[in-house]
Design a protein around this motif. Structure first.
Motif, PDB file in Angstrom:
ATOM      1  N   THR A 131     -43.039  -0.230  24.515  1.00 55.62           N
ATOM      2  CA  THR A 131     -43.952  -0.237  25.663  1.00 55.62           C
ATOM      3  C   THR A 131     -43.478  -1.216  26.724  1.00 55.62           C
ATOM      4  O   THR A 131     -44.106  -1.332  27.777  1.00 55.62           O
ATOM      5  CB  THR A 131     -45.368  -0.621  25.200  1.00 55.62           C
ATOM      6  N   ALA A 132     -42.406  -1.932  26.453  1.00 54.10           N
ATOM      7  CA  ALA A 132     -41.769  -2.823  27.438  1.00 54.10           C
ATOM      8  C   ALA A 132     -40.369  -2.279  27.748  1.00 54.10           C
ATOM      9  O   ALA A 132     -39.908  -1.308  27.139  1.00 54.10           O
ATOM     10  CB  ALA A 132     -41.702  -4.239  26.898  1.00 54.10           C
ATOM     11  N   ILE A 267     -40.615  -7.716  28.745  1.00 53.70           N
ATOM     12  CA  ILE A 267     -40.469  -7.264  30.125  1.00 53.70           C
ATOM     13  C   ILE A 267     -39.321  -8.039  30.757  1.00 53.70           C
ATOM     14  O   ILE A 267     -39.298  -9.279  30.722  1.00 53.70           O
ATOM     15  CB  ILE A 267     -41.763  -7.486  30.920  1.00 53.70           C
ATOM     16  N   ASP A 268     -38.371  -7.327  31.306  1.00 54.07           N
ATOM     17  CA  ASP A 268     -37.218  -7.949  31.974  1.00 54.07           C
ATOM     18  C   ASP A 268     -37.557  -8.158  33.442  1.00 54.07           C
ATOM     19  O   ASP A 268     -37.705  -7.200  34.206  1.00 54.07           O
ATOM     20  CB  ASP A 268     -35.985  -7.064  31.827  1.00 54.07           C
ATOM     21  N   ALA A 291     -43.587  -6.400  36.985  1.00 53.48           N
ATOM     22  CA  ALA A 291     -43.851  -6.254  35.551  1.00 53.48           C
ATOM     23  C   ALA A 291     -44.695  -5.022  35.261  1.00 53.48           C
ATOM     24  O   ALA A 291     -45.433  -4.973  34.268  1.00 53.48           O
ATOM     25  CB  ALA A 291     -44.541  -7.505  35.026  1.00 53.48           C
ATOM     26  N   THR A 292     -44.617  -4.017  36.117  1.00 57.92           N
ATOM     27  CA  THR A 292     -45.500  -2.859  36.002  1.00 57.92           C
ATOM     28  C   THR A 292     -45.404  -2.212  34.627  1.00 57.92           C
ATOM     29  O   THR A 292     -44.319  -1.859  34.160  1.00 57.92           O
ATOM     30  CB  THR A 292     -45.146  -1.824  37.084  1.00 57.92           C
ATOM     31  N   THR A 293     -46.560  -2.087  33.972  1.00 55.86           N
ATOM     32  CA  THR A 293     -46.678  -1.442  32.664  1.00 55.86           C
ATOM     33  C   THR A 293     -47.974  -0.624  32.683  1.00 55.86           C
ATOM     34  O   THR A 293     -49.010  -1.083  33.201  1.00 55.86           O
ATOM     35  CB  THR A 293     -46.733  -2.475  31.528  1.00 55.86           C
ATOM     36  N   ALA A 294     -47.931   0.555  32.109  1.00 57.05           N
ATOM     37  CA  ALA A 294     -49.114   1.433  32.128  1.00 57.05           C
ATOM     38  C   ALA A 294     -50.257   0.815  31.349  1.00 57.05           C
ATOM     39  O   ALA A 294     -50.066   0.244  30.263  1.00 57.05           O
ATOM     40  CB  ALA A 294     -48.749   2.805  31.560  1.00 57.05           C
ATOM     41  N   SER A 335     -46.936  -8.422  25.585  1.00 53.23           N
ATOM     42  CA  SER A 335     -45.517  -8.657  25.840  1.00 53.23           C
ATOM     43  C   SER A 335     -45.374  -9.644  26.987  1.00 53.23           C
ATOM     44  O   SER A 335     -46.285  -9.812  27.806  1.00 53.23           O
ATOM     45  CB  SER A 335     -44.784  -7.352  26.178  1.00 53.23           C
ATOM     46  N   GLU A 336     -44.237 -10.286  27.015  1.00 49.10           N
ATOM     47  CA  GLU A 336     -44.003 -11.318  28.005  1.00 49.10           C
ATOM     48  C   GLU A 336     -42.632 -11.144  28.656  1.00 49.10           C
ATOM     49  O   GLU A 336     -41.742 -10.488  28.113  1.00 49.10           O
ATOM     50  CB  GLU A 336     -44.093 -12.709  27.372  1.00 49.10           C
ATOM     51  N   GLY A 337     -42.493 -11.714  29.812  1.00 51.24           N
ATOM     52  CA  GLY A 337     -41.213 -11.787  30.497  1.00 51.24           C
ATOM     53  C   GLY A 337     -41.109 -13.107  31.236  1.00 51.24           C
ATOM     54  O   GLY A 337     -42.121 -13.665  31.666  1.00 51.24           O
TER      55      GLY A 337
END
Length: 757
Positions: A131-132, A267-268, A291-294, A335-337
């Motif tokens: 998911t990342a 997340i990169d 960092a767009t994630t659904a 998740s993190e970036g």
């Protein structure tokens, strides 16, 4: 590892604990092992499968490891081996070769690493849906192939492993992620190898050590902790295959250790923007982090502190800091970036003045624009370029800074400075000329050295400096130095010595720099003129006997002195000789002029030399034993300066000799002799007798003797007679006959001819 942590107590008490050694366990299920490998809930794991070998005692070739009390770099994780799992703990004191030859290898590994003939393969295969947009995990490769002793042929074996990733959704070609950093080279026992071993070192910076009895693992050597990282497409299904095998035979086991909780989906946010990496942000530049994630919420942090009221998928960076985003999806996945951003610390002056000392009485000067760099900045730069125009930040009219730039006082030019980080800065350069109106100096000197006509002589620059002070009311506090160029003068480079010999013949410009207390007052031109003392070429003159000629010195000044004692500009002479006059030029230099006078009596004493008896290749040489310059002709019309005529046939020639100055002429008749090459005494009127034509005219007293081939004298006659081919009235037979000519002057000529009947 979440599940492994729960049973860690059982593990520690179910296995013997050896100090300084790792521990292993092969009783965990596939799901337990994979759960400990995965970090977080942002990756959906499917279809987990371990493949390898189960030995007769129930021990597998894969399982769980824990560092226990050892110094192994990873706390715990999964290990895949090409032998027994139970053999993995240290120390390292004997070679592990536990796998049977019936245990097969792996074709996927062979294709990924470009090796063949593999044995004893162990692998972990699972599908996952990230998911990342980034996954990474850590590993250490260890092998018995890291040998210190042995034979060189053992260096040809390449145990290898691969992390093979396939985008199942997209159907892409599988790719091996286990590569030597910064290359496309797979990691094997031969591509990473340390120094000091049996085999040549390779990428030794990634090799940790050759192991001994104090090692926590049983393998001969191992790499440093390595990391695999790659981008993925969230929502796509991927399959990963982690596989290891022996190569060449089933001997010398190897292993790969996978760190627990290191398989992360993150997340990169992009590469760090660092001054050290020369990619820091420029002043006033921003960076948008995405960092767009659904179906997710966002929290942004700077230097560990929550940034309030920032809960969007993007964030715009405007200042230095370490930025982190925490993404929480609807399924609870977190998740993190993270990214570190620095701004370039480029210090420069926006406006500077570049001042040069100008040449007196000139309104332009030459500027070395590169000298402005130290005024603009002392920081390292990638490049700098200069322009004539700046229209609201748009620079045009690029200037070639490799050559001096000529400009008037007050001209503005512009510098575009690109820093090492690629940041662009624009500075303004005011070009200023410091100068006073000072009259140039002309210094003329006679060339009186050993080579008085070469245009080079020595000038005393100290004397010229004093002239400059006197004419411009300068004091001794005014320092005056001399240079070949204005640029040298402004840079105080290549100062000329006090005794300076000009480097350009006859005329040269140099420059004097006048300064007081280190400040330039002006630069003025110094014109150096060298006057040759023997600048008049000697004249060659001829007159006829009894005539008079007037010799005139070049019109320069006065004080003429001839070697005859006369002191007038012109004299008259009637005898041959070298006449010399000395006088002074308008520059005061002594000049010597020579006149070489020749007397011609005309051609009276003439000697003619002929080359005869060469058929049509005879010659005439005329030697005149009189003074004068003469020319020669054979027809009285066409004259030549050469006294030799060549390519002549037999006959009588008239030679004309005349003096070029009209002092006389002489005409002589000359005979070219030759003899017939055969005689045909058949009474037909042609070649019936043999004689030498014109010999009578040349030497009527010459005697000719004729002999047969045996040397018998047949006939003797004077030059006016001929031979009819008989001896005592008897016809002589066809043959070659010889003759001897005795000239009256004692010379002789010998030859032969043919008698033909």
């Amino acid at each position: 590892m979440k599940i492994i942590h729960k049973i860690l107590f059982l593990v520690l008490f179910s296995q013997p604990i050896f100090a300084q050694q790792i521990t292993v366990n092969n009783t965990f299920t596939n799901q337990q092992l994979i759960d400990g490998f995965i970090n977080g809930t942002c990756t959906n794991i499917l279809n987990v499968n371990f493949n390898g070998h189960t030995f007769s005692d129930g021990m597998k070739s894969w399982g769980y490891f824990n560092k226990a009390q050892s110094n192994f770099p990873f706390e715990e994780g999964i290990v895949l081996t090409t032998g027994k799992l139970s053999a993995a703990p240290g120390p390292s004191f004997s070679i592990l070769s536990d796998g049977p030859s019936s245990w097969s290898g792996d074709m996927d590994l062979q294709n990924a690493v470009n090796i063949n003939n593999t044995y004893n393969a162990s692998s972990l295969i699972f599908d996952f849906i990230p998911t990342a947009n980034t996954i990474r995990f850590d590993y250490i490769f260890a092998s018995e192939q890291y040998l210190i002793n042995g034979t060189q042929n053992q260096c040809s074996y390449t145990d290898g492993f691969a992390f093979i990733l396939t985008n199942v959704t997209a159907g892409t070609t599988p790719q091996n992620l286990a590569l030597v950093p910064g290359t496309n080279t797979p990691v094997t026992s031969s591509t990473i190898r340390g120094t000091g071993g049996l085999c040549p070192a390779s990428n030794a910076q990634y090799f940790a050590s050759y192991n001994d009895i104090n090692s926590p693992i049983a393998y001969n050597g191992n790499t440093v902790p390595m990391q695999v990282e790659t981008t993925v497409i969230p929502g796509n299904t991927y399959r990963i295959k982690i596989v290891i095998a022996d190569q060449g035979n089933a001997l010398y086991d190897s292993a790969v250790f996978l760190r627990a909780n290191s398989f992360n989906a993150e997340i990169d946010l992009g590469a760090n923007k660092l001054i050290a990496n020369n990619n820091a942000l420029c002043a006033n530049q921003t960076l948008t982090l995405n960092a767009t994630t659904a179906n997710a919420t966002y929290e942004w942090f700077r230097n560990g502190n929550l940034i309030t009221n920032q809960n969007q998928a993007t964030y715009t960076v405007t200042e230095t800091g370490t930025y982190k985003v925490k993404i929480t999806q609807q399924n609870g996945c977190i998740s993190e970036g993270e990214i570190t951003v620095e701004y370039e610390l480029f210090d420069f002056e926006e406006t500077v003045s570049l001042q040069v000392c100008g040449v007196a009485n000139e309104n332009t000067a030459a500027f070395n624009l590169n000298d402005a760099m130290d005024l603009i900045t002392n920081d390292p730069v990638d490049s700098i370029s200069f322009y004539q125009n700046n229209n609201n930040g748009v620079l045009s009219g690029i200037i070639n800074s490799t050559i001096p730039y000529n400009a008037t006082n007050g001209t503005q030019v512009y510098a575009r400075i690109i820093s090492e980080s690629g940041c662009e800065n624009v500075g303004t350069i005011n070009l200023l000329i410091n100068s006073e109106n000072i009259t140039p100096i002309t210094q003329t000197k006679c060339d009186t050295d050993a080579n008085s006509s070469d245009g080079f002589t020595s000038f005393n620059l100290t004397e010229i400096a004093q002239i400059i002070r006197t004419e411009n009311n300068f004091t001794q506090n005014h320092d005056i130095d001399f240079f070949l160029t204005v640029q040298d003068a402004n840079n105080d480079e290549n100062t000329l010595p006090n005794n300076f010999t000009n480097t350009i013949a006859n005329q040269q410009e140099i420059y004097a720099k006048v300064s007081i207390n280190g400040t330039c007052v002006a630069i003025l031109k110094i014109f150096l003129n060298v006057v040759n003392t023997e600048s008049v070429q000697q004249q060659e003159l001829s007159i006829c006997q009894g005539e008079t000629i007037t010799l005139t010195a070049a019109s320069q000044n006065n004080n003429y002195v001839w070697n005859t004692g006369e002191t007038t500009q012109s004299i008259q002479v009637s005898t041959a000789g070298l006449y010399t006059v000395t006088y002074f030029s308008i520059d005061g230099c002594e000049i010597t002029q020579n006149f070489n006078v020749n007397i011609s009596n005309g051609p009276t004493d003439v000697q003619i030399i002929t080359t005869d008896f060469n058929e049509s290749n005879n010659s005439i040489t005329v030697i005149v034993n009189d003074e004068g310059i003469f020319e020669y002709s054979l027809d009285g019309v066409n004259y030549q300066l050469s006294n030799i005529f060549t390519g002549l046939g037999v006959g009588t020639f008239t030679v004309y000799i005349r003096d070029l100055n009209g002092c006389g002429e002489k005409v002589l008749s000359v005979y070219i002799l030759d003899y017939p090459r055969f005689i045909t005494p058949n009474a037909d009127g042609y070649n019936d007798t043999w004689r030498i034509p014109n010999l009578t005219r040349m030497d009527p007293n010459a005697i000719i003797s004729i002999f047969d081939r045996y040397g018998k004298l047949l006939y003797r006659m004077r030059s006016q007679f001929s031979w009819d081919g008989t001896f005592n009235g008897k016809l002589m037979p066809p043959s070659d006959y010889w003759f001897l000519v005795n000239y009256s002057n004692g010379k002789e000529l010998r030859g032969h001819f043919s008698l033909i009947r």
